[in-house]
Design a protein around this motif. Structure first.
Motif, PDB file in Angstrom:
ATOM      1  N   TRP A  73     -11.511  13.372   1.661  1.00  0.00           N
ATOM      2  CA  TRP A  73     -11.519  12.408   2.712  1.00  0.00           C
ATOM      3  C   TRP A  73     -10.325  11.484   2.285  1.00  0.00           C
ATOM      4  O   TRP A  73     -10.312  11.190   0.981  1.00  0.00           O
ATOM      5  N   HIS A  74      -9.746  10.542   3.259  1.00  0.00           N
ATOM      6  CA  HIS A  74      -9.006   9.566   2.816  1.00  0.00           C
ATOM      7  C   HIS A  74      -8.852   8.725   4.109  1.00  0.00           C
ATOM      8  O   HIS A  74      -9.439   8.984   5.215  1.00  0.00           O
ATOM      9  N   GLY A  75      -8.843   7.234   3.723  1.00  0.00           N
ATOM     10  CA  GLY A  75      -8.853   6.244   4.793  1.00  0.00           C
ATOM     11  C   GLY A  75      -8.532   5.143   4.405  1.00  0.00           C
ATOM     12  O   GLY A  75      -8.237   4.630   2.994  1.00  0.00           O
ATOM     13  N   ALA A  76      -8.589   3.958   5.097  1.00  0.00           N
ATOM     14  CA  ALA A  76      -8.405   2.527   4.873  1.00  0.00           C
ATOM     15  C   ALA A  76      -9.584   1.871   4.025  1.00  0.00           C
ATOM     16  O   ALA A  76     -10.557   2.292   4.191  1.00  0.00           O
ATOM     17  N   SER A  77      -9.265   0.732   3.474  1.00  0.00           N
ATOM     18  CA  SER A  77     -10.454  -0.062   2.724  1.00  0.00           C
ATOM     19  C   SER A  77     -10.855  -0.621   3.768  1.00  0.00           C
ATOM     20  O   SER A  77     -10.532  -0.745   4.992  1.00  0.00           O
ATOM     21  N   SER A  78     -12.255  -1.157   3.219  1.00  0.00           N
ATOM     22  CA  SER A  78     -13.010  -2.008   4.452  1.00  0.00           C
ATOM     23  C   SER A  78     -12.171  -3.278   4.837  1.00  0.00           C
ATOM     24  O   SER A  78     -12.556  -3.663   5.733  1.00  0.00           O
ATOM     25  N   ASP A  79     -11.195  -3.824   4.086  1.00  0.00           N
ATOM     26  CA  ASP A  79     -10.876  -5.105   4.464  1.00  0.00           C
ATOM     27  C   ASP A  79      -9.227  -5.126   4.823  1.00  0.00           C
ATOM     28  O   ASP A  79      -8.656  -6.068   5.195  1.00  0.00           O
ATOM     29  N   CYS A  80      -8.860  -3.712   4.945  1.00  0.00           N
ATOM     30  CA  CYS A  80      -7.339  -3.722   5.212  1.00  0.00           C
ATOM     31  C   CYS A  80      -7.001  -2.491   5.882  1.00  0.00           C
ATOM     32  O   CYS A  80      -7.493  -1.617   5.539  1.00  0.00           O
ATOM     33  N   ALA A  81      -6.188  -2.474   6.824  1.00  0.00           N
ATOM     34  CA  ALA A  81      -5.492  -1.081   7.563  1.00  0.00           C
ATOM     35  C   ALA A  81      -4.916  -0.438   6.530  1.00  0.00           C
ATOM     36  O   ALA A  81      -4.245  -1.171   5.436  1.00  0.00           O
ATOM     37  N   MET A  82      -4.423   0.638   6.628  1.00  0.00           N
ATOM     38  CA  MET A  82      -3.582   1.566   5.965  1.00  0.00           C
ATOM     39  C   MET A  82      -2.944   2.477   6.792  1.00  0.00           C
ATOM     40  O   MET A  82      -3.539   3.101   7.714  1.00  0.00           O
ATOM     41  N   ALA A  83      -1.609   2.968   6.417  1.00  0.00           N
ATOM     42  CA  ALA A  83      -0.936   3.819   7.201  1.00  0.00           C
ATOM     43  C   ALA A  83      -0.254   4.680   6.226  1.00  0.00           C
ATOM     44  O   ALA A  83       0.103   4.324   5.114  1.00  0.00           O
ATOM     45  N   HIS A  84      -0.418   6.072   6.710  1.00  0.00           N
ATOM     46  CA  HIS A  84       0.351   7.038   5.939  1.00  0.00           C
ATOM     47  C   HIS A  84       0.873   8.135   6.715  1.00  0.00           C
ATOM     48  O   HIS A  84       0.474   8.360   7.751  1.00  0.00           O
ATOM     49  N   VAL A  85       1.948   8.831   5.881  1.00  0.00           N
ATOM     50  CA  VAL A  85       2.553  10.184   6.589  1.00  0.00           C
ATOM     51  C   VAL A  85       1.576  11.432   6.120  1.00  0.00           C
ATOM     52  O   VAL A  85       1.560  11.377   4.933  1.00  0.00           O
TER      53      VAL A  85
END
Length: 130
Positions: free
Chosen positions: A94-106
């Motif tokens: 699985w992958h995703g953002a941290s609890s206090d910051c957004a995240m973007a990836h390709v």
């Protein structure tokens, strides 16, 4: 050869739902071509994929924010801008953002994707304890 010129007129950002927790947005970069799909994915804080695997693997390139990636049976790994992840064929992760910051990836997905169960809140929060 196939050339995809930016966002086609009228193309809309897609909100993902059934295989994600939290709010996740996706923009197509390359529609599925010869078993390869490329999407730009934006995870709001705390958002993440469900457990899943890819027939021929997946490449993730983090472009902004911070987050996590975790393969089954291993400790979650922190992700930062510029990080590139190779997930081998068939590896449940699985992958995703941290609890206090957004995240973007390709995300470059090779072959079909097999979706599984949601990541438990305890498993997700355990990543933040490291």
């Amino acid at each position: 050869m196939k050339i995809v010129h930016g966002r086609p007129d009228g193309a809309k950002t897609e909100e993902r739902g059934a295989t994600f927790d939290g709010t996740v947005w996706a923009d197509p970069v390359l529609p599925t071509t010869d078993g390869v799909t490329i999407n730009a994915i934006y995870f709001t804080p705390g958002a993440r994929t469900h457990w899943h695997r890819h027939e021929r693997g997946q490449i993730l390139q983090v472009t902004t924010g911070s987050g996590w990636v975790c393969s089954e049976g291993e400790a979650p790994q922190r992700l930062q801008p510029g990080d590139v992840v190779w997930v081998p064929p068939g590896e449940r992760h699985w992958h995703g953002a941290s609890s206090d910051c957004a995240m973007a990836h390709v995300a470059i997905s090779l072959g079909t994707t097999q979706w599984d169960t949601p990541v438990s809140e305890d498993d997700y929060l355990a990543a933040h304890q490291q």
